[in-house]
Write a protein that holds these residues in place. Structure first.
Motif: not given
Length: 339
Positions: A185, A193, A196-197, A201
């Protein structure tokens, strides 16, 4: 159905696009094509075509050509009589159902956005390539449509890629991975990054990062990256495949034992080589624009262009743009990321 073929795009135009058009119309009796380009240069290549094939191939004159050296956005705006712009305008007016071109990737991307427009909810279109790997076909996206990406672009590539694999490869819940420099991660830059978030979600079946070594293992149905990385990855794979072929030829040429072994191994070698023959997967769809647009490698010959035309016809027959638009609207209602 009418597909506009950019007859002046690519390294071997107009010969190869014309031969591909003839082959495609021979194989598909319901197909009509428009070869867009210099009429006098196109005509000689159609003279030997059977009358029932020739009757389904129109020539649409275009006196200009967008070269690989031209600025993509400037050439789309200024070369209004170019074969690529004329082909796009045929789709925009409804005269044609799709475009196939082996011309400049940048010009095709710019033309698709400027002349056809984006599907609502999509900031940037993505260029995908579906490649057969160890245990599945993986869609890699983007491979050259959008070189510099924001997190939202990567997220939307994942969304469109998932929809594409579901609709056209019957994958019920496509798995998605982000190409990164490690699987932990903590890896990846700010863009990776943030993307990815967003994926974590969402309702997308996101399964984490993938390294370059993971892709040939068929680790996911969709692998997402920016267009710069994806294009370099794609061309490295093509170059590596060609190197392996050359090395095999050298071994068989200069050594006796490999020649003897080839007698027994050749059927297996042919099956493996056929599975990874890039020409059969040469048509790369631009996803996210209001039209069926397929990009073909610039050095493509007639066989690769033939498969691209077939793929475009399949995409049109299956109402690809409309189905992606509908699925995006549905997902947009479920997932607030795009709202």
């Amino acid at each position: 159905m009418l597909i506009a073929v950019d007859a002046m795009g690519g390294d071997f135009a107009p010969k190869e696009p014309c031969e591909a058009a003839i082959l495609a119309c021979k194989k598909n009796k319901n197909l009509n094509l428009a070869l867009v380009g210099d009429t006098e240069k196109i005509k000689p290549f159609l003279e030997k075509a059977d009358s029932n094939v020739r009757s389904r191939i129109d020539i649409v004159h275009a006196e200009e050509v967008i070269s690989f050296d031209d600025s993509p956005s400037i050439s789309i705006r200024k070369k209004k009589k170019s074969s690529l712009v004329v082909a796009f305008n045929m789709v925009r007016s409804g005269e044609a159902d799709g475009v196939v071109s082996s011309g400049s990737t940048g010009a095709i991307a710019a033309g698709a956005v400027l002349l056809l427009g984006r599907i609502p909810g999509i900031d940037r279109p993505g260029l995908g390539v579906a490649t057969p790997f160890e245990n599945r076909t993986t869609l890699i996206m983007d491979v050259g449509g959008t070189v510099h990406c924001k997190p939202i672009n990567l997220y939307q590539f994942a969304l469109m890629g998932s929809i594409y694999m579901k609709l056209f490869y019957n994958v019920e819940n496509p798995s998605v991975k982000l190409l990164c420099n490690g699987v932990e991660d903590i890896k990846g830059d700010e863009v990776i990054s943030a993307a990815r978030d967003m994926l974590l979600a969402s309702n997308i079946n996101y399964e984490g990062y993938a390294e370059g070594t993971d892709i040939p293992k068929g680790i996911a149905d969709v692998v997402i990256c920016d267009g710069f990385t994806g294009n370099a990855l794609l061309k490295f794979g093509e170059g590596l495949g060609e190197l392996i072929k050359r090395q095999f030829k050298e071994e068989f040429k200069h050594h006796t034992l490999p020649k003897i072994g080839l007698i027994f191994m050749w059927p297996a070698i042919r099956r493996i080589m056929a599975r990874f023959e890039w020409e059969k997967y040469g048509g790369l769809p631009f996803l996210g624009v209001n039209g069926s647009v397929v990009k073909v490698h610039g050095r493509s010959k007639a066989n690769a262009l033939f498969y691209a035309i077939n793929g475009t016809a399949n995409f049109i027959n299956n109402k690809g743009v409309g189905r992606i638009r509908e699925e995006l609207e549905r997902k947009n209602g479920q997932d607030g990321t795009l709202c």
